[in-house]
Design a protein around this motif. Structure first.
Motif, short mmCIF file in Angstrom:
data_model
loop_
_atom_site.label_atom_id
_atom_site.label_comp_id
_atom_site.label_asym_id
_atom_site.label_seq_id
_atom_site.Cartn_x
_atom_site.Cartn_y
_atom_site.Cartn_z
N ASN A 117 0.74 -1.19 -0.01
CA ASN A 117 -0.06 -0.05 -0.02
C ASN A 117 0.67 1.44 0.15
OD1 ASN A 117 -2.61 -1.27 0.05
ND2 ASN A 117 -2.42 -1.69 2.28
N SER A 118 2.20 1.13 -0.20
CA SER A 118 2.95 2.30 -0.27
C SER A 118 3.93 2.34 -1.46
CB SER A 118 4.00 2.39 1.18
OG SER A 118 4.77 3.06 1.01
N PRO A 119 3.95 3.28 -2.03
CA PRO A 119 4.79 3.36 -3.43
C PRO A 119 6.26 3.60 -2.84
CG PRO A 119 2.91 4.89 -3.66
CD PRO A 119 2.95 4.32 -2.29
N GLU A 120 6.50 3.97 -1.66
CA GLU A 120 7.93 4.28 -1.41
C GLU A 120 8.47 3.07 -0.84
OE1 GLU A 120 10.36 5.94 2.47
OE2 GLU A 120 8.60 6.98 1.97
N LEU A 121 7.59 2.17 -0.20
CA LEU A 121 7.92 1.04 0.40
C LEU A 121 8.30 -0.21 -0.78
CD1 LEU A 121 5.82 0.76 3.70
CD2 LEU A 121 8.31 1.33 3.34
N ARG A 122 7.01 -0.10 -1.73
CA ARG A 122 7.13 -1.05 -2.92
C ARG A 122 8.35 -0.89 -3.69
NH1 ARG A 122 1.96 0.67 -3.82
NH2 ARG A 122 2.52 1.59 -5.68
N GLU A 123 8.89 0.54 -3.74
CA GLU A 123 10.28 0.81 -4.72
C GLU A 123 11.47 0.16 -3.80
OE1 GLU A 123 12.77 1.85 -7.21
OE2 GLU A 123 10.59 1.98 -7.45
N ARG A 124 11.23 0.43 -2.52
CA ARG A 124 12.42 -0.25 -1.63
C ARG A 124 12.49 -1.68 -1.67
NH1 ARG A 124 15.72 -2.36 0.30
NH2 ARG A 124 16.84 -2.16 2.33
N GLU A 125 11.34 -2.29 -1.87
CA GLU A 125 11.17 -3.91 -2.14
C GLU A 125 11.99 -4.36 -3.28
OE1 GLU A 125 9.08 -7.24 -0.14
OE2 GLU A 125 10.21 -5.72 0.65
N ARG A 126 11.65 -3.14 -4.06
CA ARG A 126 12.19 -3.74 -5.80
C ARG A 126 13.63 -3.81 -5.74
NH1 ARG A 126 7.29 -1.24 -7.42
NH2 ARG A 126 7.99 0.73 -7.50
N THR A 127 14.22 -2.53 -5.06
CA THR A 127 15.79 -2.25 -4.90
C THR A 127 16.36 -3.60 -4.18
OG1 THR A 127 15.29 -0.01 -4.86
CG2 THR A 127 17.37 -0.94 -3.84
N LYS A 128 15.64 -4.02 -2.99
CA LYS A 128 16.13 -5.20 -2.23
C LYS A 128 16.25 -6.36 -3.07
CE LYS A 128 13.25 -7.59 0.12
NZ LYS A 128 12.26 -8.13 1.49
#
Length: 199
Positions: free
Chosen positions: A111-122
């Motif tokens: 539910n968070s664009p910022e966290l989804r981006e962090r997950e993709r980076t991971k």
């Protein structure tokens, strides 16, 4: 002077997850987390660098652990088989350590664009590490990169099913289930592609 609380990290994480679920990650502050947990900001920053770190603390260990497991798989295994063997090894260990909040964390990240981006980076880091491990096992770089990307998709899908299943199915079984489904799809006839026209 307040006494040291051995459960402080757990209390802070629980408070953060509750608040993120109730109000959305972006709308929660560190002050709100510490107030909910009944602890101080100083205590919070003893365990976490920021409010995002509550959800990703320790995730930097995933890439090297998976890469080591893949590289250490039996020599006779093909690159793809070694990948799956590594996932089973680390996945089962991960499943033992992940708490019952895995599904809650996943919903917060989704539910968070910022966290989804962090997950993709991971997982981009994971893919690079897996490609390096496969290349060290002798796979050509292009093949290693492709398999690593496919492998990440399998790992993520298996983990999502594991959390959706309330962790009642062995993670290893879900890795095999997802990879079998993928193989089934790839075993079918190739889809017809549109004619690109004259060059």
């Amino acid at each position: 002077m307040p006494r040291w609380d051995p459960r402080a990290e757990e209390r802070l994480r629980a408070a953060a997850l509750e608040l993120y679920s109730e109000h959305g990650y972006e709308n929660v502050t560190v002050a709100q987390i510490t107030e909910r947990a009944g602890l101080t900001r100083r205590t919070f920053f003893r365990y976490f660098t920021d409010k995002r770190d509550v959800l990703f603390a320790g995730s930097d260990r995933l890439a090297p652990a998976l890469a080591e497991a893949v590289q250490s798989a039996e020599d006779a295994l093909s690159p793809f088989e070694a990948l799956l063997a590594g996932f089973v090894t680390i996945g089962d260990l991960l499943a033992e350590r992940v708490s019952a909040t895995a599904a809650q964390r996943r919903a917060i990240v989704r539910n968070s664009p910022e966290l989804r981006e962090r997950e993709r980076t991971k997982f981009a880091v994971v893919a690079d590490s897996l490609a390096d491990a496969l290349e060290r096992r002798g796979a050509p770089r292009s093949e290693a990169s492709l398999l690593a990307q496919v492998g990440v998709a399998i790992f993520v899908s298996a983990f999502e099913r594991w959390t959706d299943d309330a962790q009642s199915t062995r993670f290893a079984d879900l890795v095999h289930e997802v990879s079998a489904e993928l193989a089934g799809h790839l075993g079918g006839a190739a889809p017809a592609l549109p004619d690109p026209g004259p060059r």
